[in-house]
Design an enzyme around this catalytic site. Structure first.
Site, short mmCIF file in Angstrom:
data_model
loop_
_atom_site.label_atom_id
_atom_site.label_comp_id
_atom_site.label_asym_id
_atom_site.label_seq_id
_atom_site.Cartn_x
_atom_site.Cartn_y
_atom_site.Cartn_z
N SER A 77 -15.60 -5.52 5.54
CA SER A 77 -16.52 -5.16 4.43
C SER A 77 -16.83 -6.28 3.44
CB SER A 77 -16.03 -3.94 3.62
OG SER A 77 -16.30 -2.76 4.30
N ASP A 129 -11.05 -17.98 14.06
CA ASP A 129 -12.15 -17.21 14.63
C ASP A 129 -11.53 -16.05 15.39
OD1 ASP A 129 -14.17 -16.21 16.21
OD2 ASP A 129 -14.92 -18.18 16.84
N ASP A 185 -19.34 -9.01 13.81
CA ASP A 185 -19.84 -8.10 14.84
C ASP A 185 -20.66 -8.86 15.88
OD1 ASP A 185 -20.46 -5.73 16.09
OD2 ASP A 185 -21.77 -4.96 14.51
P1 ADP Z 1 -19.06 -6.53 6.92
O1 ADP Z 1 -20.40 -6.01 7.34
O2 ADP Z 1 -17.93 -5.53 7.18
O3 ADP Z 1 -19.06 -7.05 5.53
P2 ADP Z 1 -19.25 -9.22 8.07
O4 ADP Z 1 -19.21 -9.57 9.51
O5 ADP Z 1 -20.52 -9.45 7.33
O6 ADP Z 1 -18.75 -7.70 7.98
O7 ADP Z 1 -18.10 -9.99 7.31
C1 ADP Z 1 -16.74 -9.65 7.38
C2 ADP Z 1 -15.91 -10.92 7.32
O8 ADP Z 1 -15.83 -11.49 8.63
C3 ADP Z 1 -16.49 -12.01 6.42
O9 ADP Z 1 -15.43 -12.52 5.63
C4 ADP Z 1 -16.96 -13.07 7.42
O10 ADP Z 1 -16.86 -14.38 6.87
C5 ADP Z 1 -15.95 -12.88 8.53
N1 ADP Z 1 -16.31 -13.44 9.85
C6 ADP Z 1 -17.53 -13.72 10.36
N2 ADP Z 1 -17.40 -14.22 11.62
C7 ADP Z 1 -16.07 -14.22 11.90
C8 ADP Z 1 -15.27 -14.63 13.03
N3 ADP Z 1 -15.84 -15.11 14.13
N4 ADP Z 1 -13.92 -14.51 12.94
C9 ADP Z 1 -13.33 -14.00 11.83
N5 ADP Z 1 -14.00 -13.60 10.74
C10 ADP Z 1 -15.36 -13.72 10.78
#
Ligand code: ADP
Length: 185
Positions: A130, A16, A40
């Site tokens: 992304s 995470d 985000d």
């Molecule tokens: P984007 O809009 O750039 O596609 P997302 O947040 O939807 O961004 O997803 C980007 C990546 O971050 C995905 O692989 C998602 O599984 C991952 N992700 C979501 N939450 C976390 C977290 N807490 N730590 C690390 N990666 C995360």
């Protein structure tokens, strides 16, 4: 998986990103900088309300209320996060009619490093930019991310880079992209 490139280390791990105690963590933000879902949302939640306020100020003072452009990056404090800073970058939304989306994705990594260097930071954690809601195919994104990061670390003394993957499947894709780069160089 961890490798050494010059004086730098590059580590791939499942985890995470909000828990990473690196100098900076990178947020896969949207242009509004007002938070959202995915990584985000998780970063804003863990950092607390002050992060949203800092983003609002930044939009006003640095961006003249315009959205942050795709591939660009800005920096704020990390507030309640273990990381001191958050670097917000906007990845491209996957669209086969966009001929520069690969370059825009590479720019996210490069511009994040540029800001980190300006702030004299020596450790940074990236998420898989992304490949969530923005639907960029992960194999392609992983190749671009690993190529951009390894090229950067070959030319600059940076420190420690963590690629924090949120699932075993994503981890496997990034690991294989990195292995291919190591084997072909
Ligand atoms: P984007 O809009 O750039 O596609 P997302 O947040 O939807 O961004 O997803 C980007 C990546 O971050 C995905 O692989 C998602 O599984 C991952 N992700 C979501 N939450 C976390 C977290 N807490 N730590 C690390 N990666 C995360």
């Amino acid at each position: 998986m961890q490798i050494t490139i010059g004086e730098n280390t590059l580590e791939l791990l499942i985890g995470d990103i909000t828990k990473q105690a690196t100098d900076a963590i990178v947020n896969a933000a949207n242009g509004s900088l007002m938070g959202g879902g995915g990584v985000d949302g998780a970063i804003h939640k863990a950092a607390g309300q002050e992060l949203l306020q800092a983003c609002r100020r930044l939009r006003k003072e640095q961006l003249n209320e315009e959205p942050l452009g795709t591939g660009e990056a800005v920096i704020t404090p990390g507030f309640k996060l273990p990381a001191s800073y958050v670097i917000h970058t906007v990845g491209p939304i996957w669209n086969t009619h966009n001929p520069i989306q690969d370059i825009q994705l590479a720019d996210c990594y490069q511009n994040s490093f540029k800001l980190a260097k300006e702030y004299k930071l020596t450790s940074i954690s990236f998420p898989s930019i992304s490949t969530g809601v923005y639907r960029f195919p992960i194999e392609r994104a992983a190749k671009i991310a690993m190529r951009t990061i390894t090229n950067y670390l070959q030319t600059v003394d940076f420190g420690q880079v963590r690629m924090v993957l949120f699932s075993e499947t994503d981890f496997t894709v990034y690991k294989s992209a990195l292995r291919n780069i190591i084997c072909s160089s």
